[in-house]
Enzyme design. Structure first.
Site, PDB file in Angstrom:
ATOM      1  N   GLU A   9     -16.081   6.946   6.259  1.00  0.00           N
ATOM      2  CA  GLU A   9     -15.202   6.284   7.229  1.00  0.00           C
ATOM      3  C   GLU A   9     -14.971   7.239   8.386  1.00  0.00           C
ATOM      4  O   GLU A   9     -15.516   8.345   8.403  1.00  0.00           O
ATOM      5  CB  GLU A   9     -13.883   5.882   6.556  1.00  0.00           C
ATOM      6  CG  GLU A   9     -13.118   7.065   5.987  1.00  0.00           C
ATOM      7  CD  GLU A   9     -11.858   6.661   5.229  1.00  0.00           C
ATOM      8  OE1 GLU A   9     -11.337   5.563   5.463  1.00  0.00           O
ATOM      9  OE2 GLU A   9     -11.399   7.468   4.409  1.00  0.00           O
ATOM     10  N   LYS A  16      -2.349   7.389   0.993  1.00  0.00           N
ATOM     11  CA  LYS A  16      -2.297   7.630   2.438  1.00  0.00           C
ATOM     12  C   LYS A  16      -1.226   8.700   2.634  1.00  0.00           C
ATOM     13  O   LYS A  16      -0.051   8.393   2.873  1.00  0.00           O
ATOM     14  CB  LYS A  16      -1.974   6.318   3.167  1.00  0.00           C
ATOM     15  CG  LYS A  16      -2.257   6.364   4.647  1.00  0.00           C
ATOM     16  CD  LYS A  16      -2.304   4.971   5.220  1.00  0.00           C
ATOM     17  CE  LYS A  16      -2.151   5.010   6.724  1.00  0.00           C
ATOM     18  NZ  LYS A  16      -3.056   5.906   7.436  1.00  0.00           N
ATOM     19  N   ARG A  50       0.831  -1.214   0.000  1.00  0.00           N
ATOM     20  CA  ARG A  50       0.000   0.000   0.000  1.00  0.00           C
ATOM     21  C   ARG A  50       0.862   1.259   0.000  1.00  0.00           C
ATOM     22  O   ARG A  50       0.536   2.247  -0.659  1.00  0.00           O
ATOM     23  CB  ARG A  50      -0.960  -0.006   1.200  1.00  0.00           C
ATOM     24  CG  ARG A  50      -1.993   1.112   1.125  1.00  0.00           C
ATOM     25  CD  ARG A  50      -3.108   0.972   2.140  1.00  0.00           C
ATOM     26  NE  ARG A  50      -2.634   1.179   3.505  1.00  0.00           N
ATOM     27  CZ  ARG A  50      -3.410   1.104   4.591  1.00  0.00           C
ATOM     28  NH1 ARG A  50      -4.699   0.792   4.470  1.00  0.00           N
ATOM     29  NH2 ARG A  50      -2.922   1.301   5.789  1.00  0.00           N
TER      30      ARG A  50
HETATM   31  N1  PMP Z   1      -9.216   5.207   7.013  1.00  0.00           N
HETATM   32  C1  PMP Z   1      -8.278   6.140   7.214  1.00  0.00           C
HETATM   33  C2  PMP Z   1      -8.522   7.520   6.727  1.00  0.00           C
HETATM   34  C3  PMP Z   1      -7.100   5.810   7.894  1.00  0.00           C
HETATM   35  O1  PMP Z   1      -6.156   6.730   8.110  1.00  0.00           O
HETATM   36  C4  PMP Z   1      -6.915   4.500   8.379  1.00  0.00           C
HETATM   37  C5  PMP Z   1      -5.687   4.143   9.143  1.00  0.00           C
HETATM   38  N2  PMP Z   1      -4.654   3.763   8.276  1.00  0.00           N
HETATM   39  C6  PMP Z   1      -7.927   3.554   8.134  1.00  0.00           C
HETATM   40  C7  PMP Z   1      -9.065   3.947   7.442  1.00  0.00           C
HETATM   41  C8  PMP Z   1      -7.786   2.128   8.578  1.00  0.00           C
HETATM   42  O2  PMP Z   1      -6.869   1.467   7.747  1.00  0.00           O
HETATM   43  P1  PMP Z   1      -5.938   0.288   8.289  1.00  0.00           P
HETATM   44  O3  PMP Z   1      -6.842  -0.775   8.757  1.00  0.00           O
HETATM   45  O4  PMP Z   1      -5.157  -0.121   7.087  1.00  0.00           O
HETATM   46  O5  PMP Z   1      -5.108   0.861   9.368  1.00  0.00           O
END
Ligand code: PMP
Length: 286
Positions: free
Chosen positions: A182, A149, A50
């Site tokens: 989210e 990200k 990622r």
């Molecule tokens: N959404 C956002 C905006 C995030 O920053 C994160 C944290 N990385 C997540 C969802 C959750 O993703 P992950 O399970 O890969 O940590």
């Protein structure tokens, strides 16, 4: 504490970036937050993939291979004698001019920090958490690709400020269409009639790695999962709701705005997934 910075392990106090780095000037860069359980880097390949995908989408060439960065994470853990906790893996655009162009920047900087992590108090894992729906909407994909990200989290930080000012720990962000997207650093699920539903990537969300793990665990447990649009009304009327994220892991949502979700307790489907997730992180399969 030792920090890995551009190929070297340095003391925390010497781990410094220039004020002319575009990571500092513009939030131009990408990162991953990763858990370490019992000495194993959780979903290591998925996180490294990622990171490279985030970088590719903003034309940022990471000056190491995936294998080299994986080794660097392990070296950093070893240097800090850490077997549990959190890794922050960051790539900045590098030194540049005061102009925006990333193409005038020199080599990207890469650094790795390991630390402890405690996202929410234990009490919230046992009893669930209260949240609000933020007024700040999630930046639409046409404005900023949610699969990047990036080091610029101001959109999410604005929603986090709303949450804290409302006296709760986290906020749910809606998308441009008014559906649930989210949270500021977690994905969200609702449970309705035994099925765990989460917004699809088209809702403008990050493809969370914990979200994917939980969906796979659901399949194994015979809990039906689905990706579907969720309206605020669907959320208010859900039997259960929970969040997934690297830092938060799996945590129940028992109140949204002034509405109690389900019976206000951690629901049976959430509990099953929470236990399965803990067993998975305790196992050798991570
Ligand atoms: N959404 C956002 C905006 C995030 O920053 C994160 C944290 N990385 C997540 C969802 C959750 O993703 P992950 O399970 O890969 O940590």
């Amino acid at each position: 504490m030792k920090v890995w910075l551009d190929g070297k392990l340095v003391d925390k106090g010497s781990a410094k970036l220039s004020v002319f780095d575009h990571g500092t000037l513009y939030g131009d860069g990408v990162f991953e937050g990763i858990r370490v359980y019992n000495g194993r880097v959780f979903q290591c390949q998925a996180h490294v993939d990622r990171l490279f995908e985030s970088a590719r989408r903003i034309r940022l060439a990471i000056p190491y291979t995936k294998v080299e960065l994986t080794e660097a994470m392990h070296k950093t853990l070893e240097a800090n004698r850490r077997i549990n906790g959190y890794i922050r893996l960051v790539v900045t655009r590098g030194l540049g001019t005061l102009g925006l162009s990333p193409f005038k920047c020199s080599d990207p900087s890469v650094f790795i920090i390991t630390s402890d992590i405690e996202m929410y108090p234990q009490e919230m894992y046992e009893n669930g958490m209260a949240m609000i729906i933020a007024k700040t909407i999630r930046c639409p994909a046409r404005m900023l690709d949610p699969q990047v990200k990036s080091l610029n989290y101001l959109n999410n930080i604005r929603a986090k400020i709303e949450a804290v000012e409302a006296g709760v720990a986290e906020a749910i962000m809606l998308n441009e269409q008014g559906n649930v997207a989210e949270c500021t650093g977690e994905n969200i699920f609702i449970v309705k009639d035994g099925q765990a539903v989460t917004p699809g990537l088209k809702a403008g969300i990050l493809a969370g790695i914990t979200r994917a793990v939980v969906m796979r665990l659901g399949d194994k447990l015979g809990i039906k999962t689905a990706e579907r649009d969720i309206s605020p009304e669907d959320l208010y009327a859900a039997d259960e709701s929970f969040l997934t994220g690297t830092a938060a892991e799996v945590i129940a949502v028992t109140k949204v705005d002034d509405r109690i979700i389900g019976n206000g307790k951690v629901g049976p489907v959430t509990k099953k997934l929470l236990v399965a997730f803990q067993e998975f992180t305790d196992s050798n399969q991570v």
